[in-house]
Design a protein around this motif. Structure first.
Motif, short mmCIF file in Angstrom:
data_model
loop_
_atom_site.label_atom_id
_atom_site.label_comp_id
_atom_site.label_asym_id
_atom_site.label_seq_id
_atom_site.Cartn_x
_atom_site.Cartn_y
_atom_site.Cartn_z
N ILE A 161 0.85 -1.20 0.00
CA ILE A 161 0.00 0.00 0.00
C ILE A 161 0.88 1.25 0.00
O ILE A 161 0.64 2.18 -0.77
N TYR A 162 1.88 1.28 0.87
CA TYR A 162 2.80 2.44 0.91
C TYR A 162 3.50 2.63 -0.43
O TYR A 162 3.64 3.76 -0.91
N ALA A 163 3.94 1.53 -1.04
CA ALA A 163 4.63 1.62 -2.33
C ALA A 163 3.69 2.17 -3.41
O ALA A 163 4.07 3.06 -4.18
N ALA A 164 2.47 1.66 -3.44
CA ALA A 164 1.50 2.14 -4.43
C ALA A 164 1.19 3.62 -4.21
O ALA A 164 1.13 4.41 -5.17
N LEU A 165 1.01 4.02 -2.95
CA LEU A 165 0.73 5.43 -2.66
C LEU A 165 1.91 6.33 -3.02
O LEU A 165 1.71 7.46 -3.47
N ALA A 166 3.14 5.85 -2.83
CA ALA A 166 4.31 6.64 -3.20
C ALA A 166 4.35 6.88 -4.70
O ALA A 166 4.64 7.99 -5.16
N VAL A 167 4.04 5.84 -5.48
CA VAL A 167 4.02 5.98 -6.94
C VAL A 167 2.91 6.93 -7.37
O VAL A 167 3.14 7.88 -8.13
N VAL A 168 1.71 6.71 -6.85
CA VAL A 168 0.58 7.59 -7.19
C VAL A 168 0.88 9.01 -6.71
O VAL A 168 0.58 9.98 -7.41
N GLY A 169 1.52 9.13 -5.54
CA GLY A 169 1.85 10.44 -4.99
C GLY A 169 2.92 11.18 -5.78
O GLY A 169 3.07 12.39 -5.63
N PHE A 213 5.06 15.88 -1.43
CA PHE A 213 4.84 15.34 -0.10
C PHE A 213 4.10 14.02 -0.20
O PHE A 213 4.38 13.07 0.53
N ALA A 214 3.16 13.94 -1.15
CA ALA A 214 2.35 12.74 -1.36
C ALA A 214 3.18 11.54 -1.79
O ALA A 214 2.73 10.41 -1.69
N CYS A 215 4.38 11.78 -2.26
CA CYS A 215 5.31 10.70 -2.62
C CYS A 215 6.26 10.42 -1.46
O CYS A 215 6.46 9.27 -1.08
N ALA A 216 6.83 11.47 -0.89
CA ALA A 216 7.86 11.31 0.14
C ALA A 216 7.33 10.63 1.41
O ALA A 216 8.01 9.78 1.98
N PHE A 217 6.14 11.02 1.84
CA PHE A 217 5.60 10.48 3.08
C PHE A 217 5.37 8.97 3.01
O PHE A 217 5.89 8.22 3.85
N PRO A 218 4.61 8.47 2.02
CA PRO A 218 4.44 7.00 1.99
C PRO A 218 5.74 6.26 1.69
O PRO A 218 5.94 5.13 2.16
N LEU A 219 6.65 6.87 0.92
CA LEU A 219 7.94 6.22 0.66
C LEU A 219 8.74 6.09 1.95
O LEU A 219 9.33 5.03 2.21
N LEU A 228 7.45 5.90 4.95
CA LEU A 228 6.77 4.87 5.74
C LEU A 228 7.12 3.47 5.24
O LEU A 228 7.31 2.55 6.05
N LEU A 229 7.21 3.31 3.93
CA LEU A 229 7.62 2.02 3.35
C LEU A 229 9.02 1.64 3.82
O LEU A 229 9.25 0.52 4.29
N MET A 230 9.95 2.57 3.71
CA MET A 230 11.33 2.27 4.08
C MET A 230 11.46 2.07 5.60
O MET A 230 12.27 1.26 6.06
N ARG A 231 10.65 2.78 6.36
CA ARG A 231 10.64 2.60 7.82
C ARG A 231 10.15 1.19 8.16
O ARG A 231 10.72 0.52 9.01
N GLU A 232 9.07 0.74 7.49
CA GLU A 232 8.56 -0.63 7.70
C GLU A 232 9.65 -1.65 7.39
O GLU A 232 9.85 -2.60 8.13
N ARG A 233 10.33 -1.45 6.26
CA ARG A 233 11.39 -2.39 5.89
C ARG A 233 12.55 -2.37 6.88
O ARG A 233 13.15 -3.40 7.15
N HIS A 234 12.84 -1.19 7.40
CA HIS A 234 13.93 -1.07 8.39
C HIS A 234 13.54 -1.77 9.70
O HIS A 234 14.39 -2.38 10.33
N LEU A 235 12.28 -1.66 10.07
CA LEU A 235 11.81 -2.26 11.34
C LEU A 235 11.60 -3.76 11.25
O LEU A 235 11.68 -4.45 12.25
N ARG A 236 11.36 -4.29 10.05
CA ARG A 236 11.04 -5.71 9.89
C ARG A 236 12.09 -6.64 10.49
O ARG A 236 11.73 -7.55 11.26
N PRO A 237 13.37 -6.48 10.20
CA PRO A 237 14.35 -7.43 10.77
C PRO A 237 14.39 -7.41 12.28
O PRO A 237 14.67 -8.43 12.91
N ALA A 238 14.07 -6.26 12.89
CA ALA A 238 14.10 -6.16 14.34
C ALA A 238 12.91 -6.85 15.00
O ALA A 238 12.95 -7.19 16.16
N ALA A 239 11.84 -7.04 14.25
CA ALA A 239 10.61 -7.62 14.83
C ALA A 239 10.75 -9.11 15.09
O ALA A 239 11.54 -9.80 14.54
#
Length: 107
Positions: A7-15, A88-94, A96-107
């Motif tokens: 969802i974040y990736a799609a919103l970044a592209v649309v944004g 902003f509509a691109c940067a914000f979801p992008l 969030l996407l990269m933050r999710e990916r960064h947090l995934r290994p720690a989970a």
């Protein structure tokens, strides 16, 4: 890739695509940067939206720099540049996407 990441990736592209579709339409009229800035303040509705977006962008930049530092994410400046050069509509979801990916290994 998780559903949230998709969802974040799609919103970044649309944004990125949708705002630039309209930016390019505006530029096709022969107008440049000064005319674009003037158009942001043409009436109370556009002024309201401009101020609202500016406050959201500033808030995002403050938060993203703190969050990126807290998480040890590198290259946070890229999202700041994207906010003001792409959308902003691109940067914000992008971010969030990269933050999710960064947090995934720690989970």
């Amino acid at each position: 890739m998780s559903t949230r990441e998709m969802i974040y990736a799609a919103l970044a592209v649309v944004g990125a695509v949708v705002p630039w579709y309209f930016n390019l339409q505006f530029m096709a009229t022969g107008a440049g940067g000064p005319e674009f800035i003037s158009a942001l303040w043409v009436n109370a509705a556009t002024s309201s939206f401009t101020v609202d977006l500016a406050i959201a962008c500033i808030t995002f930049v403050v938060w993203l720099l703190a969050e990126a530092r807290r998480l040890g994410m590198r290259y946070a400046w890229i999202y700041v540049v994207l906010t003001f050069v792409v959308a902003f509509a691109c940067a914000f979801p992008l971010f969030l996407l990269m933050r999710e990916r960064h947090l995934r290994p720690a989970a």
